[in-house]
Scaffold this active site. Structure first.
Site, PDB file in Angstrom:
ATOM      1  N   CYS B 324       0.804  -1.217   0.000  1.00 22.07           N
ATOM      2  CA  CYS B 324       0.000   0.000   0.000  1.00 22.07           C
ATOM      3  C   CYS B 324       0.839   1.271   0.000  1.00 22.07           C
ATOM      4  O   CYS B 324       0.320   2.348  -0.264  1.00 22.07           O
ATOM      5  CB  CYS B 324      -0.933   0.011   1.193  1.00 22.07           C
TER       6      CYS B 324
HETATM    7  S1  FES Z   1      -3.556   0.788  -0.795  1.00 16.61           S
HETATM    8 FE1  FES Z   1      -4.061  -1.075   0.048  1.00 16.61          FE
HETATM    9  S2  FES Z   1      -5.990  -0.675   0.957  1.00 16.61           S
HETATM   10 FE2  FES Z   1      -5.274   1.197   0.355  1.00 16.61          FE
END
Ligand code: FES
Lengths: 141, 382
Positions: B324
């Protein structure tokens, strides 16, 4: 601490990340939506309580990044108190707008939150067929 | 504020800044000019070369080429040798845990028709030497293996790597960005042909890096121009940054022994306490890590959230290899290469200590990490 912006996150995103609203699972939920993110591999779960066609309680859990937490928190806030139809119309753009924007590559996290909500509504509708809802309404009258 | 992200950026050492600052406004000569001001600049440049050469025990200062950053050095080493020596072979090899600035030049060569093999690593991040021996052939013109991994702290067995590469292949390039200035690097004893080191990874200014090129190794220039740096890397030298890099290299060489022991001690204090947190795991080797380097993963939570929470609630700055936080939303290739599953690679937290850190910080940070993990676990859907 120095006053610096967080990696492109708005203050509102940071607020919902640090103080997420409606964390957890609704007890005896009327609907649950669970979606995984094929892009980054995250998970989002939204559970709802419905009374008279209105979302009286909405809670979330997520295994995800800062914006996943913030968007989920925002979605639960937006959905609470709305009718099923109104909540079903909440889009990821609504979530992002309410949060005063998200970095472009994090927009899919808001998808995750909105999708989980929609799934929970779908789940509710499957469990309580239209007919049953009507019958309940009639019984209440 | 507690800064534990020295693998992403470091402050410039005050002594380095004091040493180099006259080269911004006072001694601003161009080393290529023949007048006095130019000659002063030339002398500073050559002194810096000597200091960098000494840090890695290069046979002579002439083996050091200055570039602008480690990425440039890696490109020059890999593409420069491959393109110049393509008659000897069209194969290139790297390990699976190289920096992206090594992997991408390799892929670039692949597009130009070179065969590119990637050597797997053990769960601790060590290059699989048997596979290396298999993949390096008579046609392998350049093999690249990092000296130490800045994500999981593994220090590679470079002498074994070098022995294997030189049995068949031509040149060994070593990216020592994370190692040079932190642990002893000896290009002669280690048998290295080309080695990358960078100024800002040893408390020097940004804008300078170096490539060691063993005598006799031929490179194709990637930046033709006025013929600076033995005609291989043209461009007016960034005298301020280079002077700073030389000084930084000298200081690092002198102090790395004591500083390394100090950082090992701090890391040791962290290690046992952080591993007490439920579902916390060390990534990379348990011993023999880069001094002051720790990397963990925490089950069921996500690294960017850990980073944000530590920063916002506690003023502690770390980094992560989580998907992420990366541009591509792919988990770190290093974590995948050591065999972690996608969801395991998620909860990664990397701490790299530096000169400003002390053991006094340990209880505060450990407590903050524990609270962060607990808080995020309350939210987790896993
Ligand atoms: S980038 Fe993985 S949930 Fe937001």
């Amino acid at each position: 601490m120095e006053d610096v912006p967080q990696i492109g996150y708005s203050e509102k995103v940071m607020d919902h990340f640090m103080n997420p609203r409606n964390v957890g699972s609704v007890e005896n939920p009327d609907g649950v939506g669970r979606v995984g993110n094929p892009v980054c591999g995250d998970l989002m779960e939204v559970s709802i309580k419905v009374e008279d066609g209105i979302l009286t309680d909405v809670k979330f859990k997520t295994f995800g990044c800062g914006s996943a937490i913030a968007t989920a928190s925002m979605v639960t806030e937006l959905a609470k108190g709305k009718t099923l139809d109104e909540a079903d119309k909440i889009t990821r753009q609504d979530v992002a707008d309410e949060l005063e924007g998200l970095p472009p590559r994090k927009m899919h996290c808001s998808n995750l939150a909105a999708d989980a909500l929609h799934k929970a509504i779908e789940d509710y509708r499957e469990r309580h067929g239209e007919g049953k809802e009507k019958a309940e309404e009639a019984a209440a009258e | 504020m507690i800064y534990l992200d020295h693998s992403s950026a470091m402050p410039v050492d005050e002594r380095v800044a004091a040493f180099a600052s006259p080269y911004l406004m006072q001694h601003y000569g161009n080393p290529s000019s023949l007048h006095t001001r130019g000659l002063v600049a030339k002398r500073v440049l050559e002194e810096a070369r000597g200091k960098v050469a000494k840090l890695i025990n290069a046979e002579s200062p002439e083996t050091i080429l200055f570039t602008s950053c480690a990425t440039e050095s890696n490109n020059l080493a890999i593409r420069g040798t491959a393109l110049r020596n393509n008659k000897a072979g069209m194969r290139v090899v790297s390990s699976a845990v190289e920096h992206i600035s090594v992997i991408n030049p390799m892929k670039e060569l692949q597009k130009q028709g070179y065969a590119y093999d990637v050597v797997p690593v053990s769960p601790e991040g060590y290059v699989d030497l048997d596979m290396l021996a298999e993949m390096v052939t008579k046609d392998t013109v350049v093999t690249s293996v990092n000296y130490a991994n800045d994500e999981i702290g593994t220090i590679e067995r470079i002498r074994d790597v070098s022995r294997i590469v030189h049995e068949e292949g031509r040149y060994l390039h070593v990216n020592a960005t994370a190692a040079a200035g932190r642990i002893p690097v000896d290009v002669q004893a280690d048998g290295i042909d080309l080695l990358t080191l960078s100024s800002n990874d040893m408390y020097g200014p940004r804008g300078a890096a170096a490539l060691y090129v063993r005598k006799g190794v031929k490179l194709q220039t990637l930046l033709p121009g006025g013929g600076q740096e033995r005609g291989i890397r043209s461009g007016t030298e960034n005298l301020f940054a280079i002077a700073g890099m030389g000084e930084a290299a000298m200081i690092a060489g002198r102090e790395m022994g004591a500083e390394g022991r100090r950082l090992h001690e701090i890391a040791g204090a962290y290690l046992k306490d952080i591993l007490m947190i439920e579902d916390a795991h060390l990534t990379g080797p348990a011993t023999g890590r880069l001094p002051g380097h720790l990397s963990f993963r925490f089950g069921r939570i996500e690294g960017e959230s850990i980073l944000l929470n530590l920063d916002t609630a506690f003023g502690i700055q770390v980094t992560t290899g989580s998907a992420c936080s990366s541009r591509t939303l792919e988990p770190s290739h290093v974590l995948l290469a050591i065999g972690l599953k996608h969801e395991e690679a998620h909860g990664s937290m990397i701490m790299m200590m530096g000169r400003s850190n002390t053991t006094e910080e340990v209880p505060y940070v450990v407590d903050a990490v524990r609270k962060t993990v607990e808080r995020l676990r309350m939210i987790t859907a896993m």
